[in-house]
Scaffold this motif. Sequence first.
Motif, short mmCIF file in Angstrom:
data_model
loop_
_atom_site.label_atom_id
_atom_site.label_comp_id
_atom_site.label_asym_id
_atom_site.label_seq_id
_atom_site.Cartn_x
_atom_site.Cartn_y
_atom_site.Cartn_z
N GLU B 274 0.84 -1.21 0.00
CA GLU B 274 0.00 0.00 0.00
C GLU B 274 0.87 1.26 0.00
OE1 GLU B 274 -3.52 0.19 0.02
OE2 GLU B 274 -3.11 -1.88 -0.62
N TYR B 275 1.98 1.15 0.71
CA TYR B 275 2.91 2.27 0.79
C TYR B 275 3.74 2.40 -0.49
CZ TYR B 275 7.24 4.68 2.31
OH TYR B 275 8.32 5.51 2.40
N LEU B 276 4.16 1.26 -1.00
CA LEU B 276 5.08 1.26 -2.15
C LEU B 276 4.40 1.68 -3.45
CD1 LEU B 276 6.84 -2.18 -1.47
CD2 LEU B 276 7.63 0.06 -0.73
N LYS B 277 3.14 1.35 -3.56
CA LYS B 277 2.50 1.43 -4.88
C LYS B 277 2.36 2.86 -5.44
CE LYS B 277 -2.32 1.60 -3.33
NZ LYS B 277 -3.55 0.86 -3.07
N HIS B 278 2.36 3.85 -4.54
CA HIS B 278 2.20 5.23 -5.03
C HIS B 278 3.50 5.82 -5.53
CE1 HIS B 278 -1.82 5.54 -3.40
NE2 HIS B 278 -1.38 5.05 -2.25
N GLN B 279 4.62 5.11 -5.30
CA GLN B 279 5.92 5.72 -5.50
C GLN B 279 6.68 5.13 -6.68
OE1 GLN B 279 8.13 6.18 -1.73
NE2 GLN B 279 6.32 5.33 -0.72
N GLY B 280 7.06 6.00 -7.59
CA GLY B 280 7.79 5.59 -8.79
C GLY B 280 9.11 4.91 -8.48
N ARG B 281 9.70 5.26 -7.34
CA ARG B 281 11.02 4.68 -7.02
C ARG B 281 10.93 3.18 -6.71
NH1 ARG B 281 12.57 6.33 -0.79
NH2 ARG B 281 10.45 6.23 0.04
N ARG B 283 8.45 1.28 -8.33
CA ARG B 283 7.55 0.73 -9.34
C ARG B 283 8.09 -0.54 -9.99
NH1 ARG B 283 5.32 5.49 -11.99
NH2 ARG B 283 4.20 5.53 -10.01
N HIS B 284 9.41 -0.67 -10.07
CA HIS B 284 10.02 -1.81 -10.75
C HIS B 284 9.97 -3.10 -9.93
CE1 HIS B 284 12.86 0.03 -8.04
NE2 HIS B 284 13.45 -1.14 -7.96
N LEU B 285 9.57 -3.01 -8.68
CA LEU B 285 9.69 -4.18 -7.79
C LEU B 285 8.64 -5.25 -8.12
CD1 LEU B 285 10.27 -2.45 -4.31
CD2 LEU B 285 12.00 -3.43 -5.86
N GLY B 286 9.11 -6.49 -8.13
CA GLY B 286 8.21 -7.63 -8.35
C GLY B 286 7.73 -8.18 -7.02
N PRO B 287 6.85 -9.18 -7.05
CA PRO B 287 6.29 -9.75 -5.81
C PRO B 287 7.36 -10.27 -4.84
CG PRO B 287 5.29 -10.75 -7.76
CD PRO B 287 6.34 -9.82 -8.25
#
Lengths: 392, 316, 95
Positions: B274-281, B283-287
């Motif tokens: 929820e925290y990560l999803k808004h941030q472009g930095r 965005r590249h992360l996979g599950p």
Amino acid sequence: MGIRTGMEVSIAISEAVKLSRAEVIAAYPITPQTHIVEELARMVADGELDAKFIMVESEHSAMSACIGAAAAGARSFTATAAQGLALMHEMLYIASGLRLPVVMAVANRAMSAPLSIWGDHSDIMAERDSGWIQLFAETGQDAFDLTIQAFRIAEDERVSLPVVVNIDGFTLSHVIEPLEIESQEDVDRFLPPFKPVIQLDPDKPISIGPVGFPEIYTEIKKQQNVALVESYKVIREIWNEFRDMFGREYHPVESYRTEDAEILIHIAGSTAGTARIAVDMLREKGEKVGLIRTRLWRPYPFEDMKKAVAGVKAVAAVDRCLSFGGQGGPMCSELKSAMYNLEEKPFIAGFIAGLGGRDITIEDFFTIVKETKKMLEEGGGGEEYRMIGVRE
Amino acid sequence: MPQEKQHPGFIPRLISPRELFAEGNRGCQGCGEALAIRQILKAAGPDTIVCSATGCVEIISSPYPETAWRVPWIHVAFENAAAVASGVEAAIKILKKRGRYHDRKINIIALAGDGGTADIGLQALSGAFERRHDFTYICTDNEAYMNTGIQRSSATPYGASTTTSPAGKESIGQTTPKKDMPMIAAAHDIPYVATCCPSYPMDLLAKAAKAFNTEGPSYLHVLSPCPTGWRHESHLTVEIGRLAVETGVFPLYEIIEGRLKMNVVMEKRKPVKEYLKHQGRFRHLGPDEIEEIQRIVDEKYVRLLRRAEFDRSLER
Amino acid sequence: MTEKKPGWKEYPLAAVISKPGSCTYHNTGDWKTMRPVRDDSKCDKCGFCWIICPDAALFMGEDGYYEVDLYHCKGCGICAHECKKSAIRMIPEEH
């Protein structure tokens, strides 16, 4: 009235700082400066000096704390040498750029590597252009007097610049010399309490150290340089006042037996004592040799220097610092530059001696004079500089 | 539950209307640091001296002849805010003693970003804490060198892409976990350490007030979302700060005289996604990487809870 | 005609800025592409918008509503996003 006593020069500097009623001392131990701050720490611990002593974790922080303390309105002092001074490098430019009157003693020492704790001038020469007023002491009395004067000069509102007092590591810092320690009353008369020009004060909130765009940077640097150049007049004025009060004279360039001299030895710092004996001995032999000693290194006393060398055939400029790949020694380079546009100028021979605590002996000065004469006879020129006492 | 939601009757009248960090500063739209400083100075009041490190805050607040500061302010260099503050503090103490300064209490703040604190300024910070100067060190943490253009610092979190830890074919971005600065500060056994975030203004104001009223060194670690560097929309600054707390990525706690206390304890933390999803930095992360971040966060959070529990047991 | 720029003597010592908060003269309001508009019927004057504005661009008016200082508001939209009553919305700025 002062008292005449024998005292280690480092301790005499601490006495001067105490008599100057320094308010914040921030320092870090480094040989050969350590005795100065040890003594100051003792004075504070024993209640002899009512000041804040900050035993910081590095010289960088020592100068940073002095900058903060001066900006808050306190008379601030530190002392260092060599690597410590180099670590402060960045802060030296900021202290002068912020126009804060910090006073510092440097027990001049060689720069590593190889590691050397012994004396030469390579530490302070690397800070030549940092915007500080730079003074050299020859004797313990010089060191004591210059330290008190340094506060007065730095804090003069026409100056508002930091001042460094250079004393040769060990050969001056650690020797015991007879000297006059002035009374608190007299020092108080000479040195009034610090009235900051720039001060952090909640009643008058100012912003110190803003971003200077290209639009203003040049103007601010011009302003700073003019202050440094014009500090010359203030320094002279303060020295005159000091002479009138304490009877000891100080000049930007000091001469010894220069009347009718054909060759002058030029040097700064405590080695001048040895040079003086060499001059006396050469004079006895009928050689027309004299000595000039730079007391004020920044601002550079161009006119005094021109006057001091006027009419001589040659100057043997001795540096205790090697400018690698350059002209040899910074003081020699400066002297040459100062003379370049003159119609009549002496031949200037550069010598490097006394690196990393190597003694400069009376015989070395004989060699220096001999070599200078030889180069002069050969019509000048030749090598830019020679290193004295180096083994092949 | 986050504090503001527990207190629907948010009463701005209790907060100083004076803006000591002025409007018209050059912070980016939605700057979390500008917000944090604005709030902190409301707690500090005008009898405050700020010693700034070089960085975003210094640049946005002091392009000559403009200053955002309505309190006395000094900027010296990047790595020495704590050392400068040491000098200011010592000077004011002795000047007060000699009757040459106001006799009022003056808050002395050293202010730096995460680079100026966790990297280049760590030595000066450690020295000043160890010497027990009476000052408050505030780290506005935006998790990278934003002023120079988003380069990684030791406070950049695992998996974040920056210009010097770029995500690429062979890299997930920052490969090391975030340096735990508040705990490093606490390891100096200073009387007050707190983490805070301007998304929780009342919590931040209260902690700042505590820090200023602490005798001796205090440390505030302020998570300051950065729309430019984190690559999120500017209106999400406060929301992202809140999500950092609600997911446990940035727990709010205090360490008072060595005792840790959690300030906002969530029965059920939101997933870090929820925290990560808004941030472009991020965005590249996979599950897999997100799972790893969740694991890091969970472990640290549980450790904090246990520590808080243990410290509470000492009080009994 | 270009304005004559100050000479070096005209600058304060070390470029010290002696006017606190002088950036208030800087128009950061022209950065914005969106501006906040309040719906008085929804606003309960809680003031949260004021305390979470990074630019101190809100101030309490006489009637207790928080007014936007458009000269400084950069249009970040935090106030609109954070308003619990959805009393603020962002509309395109007309330049």
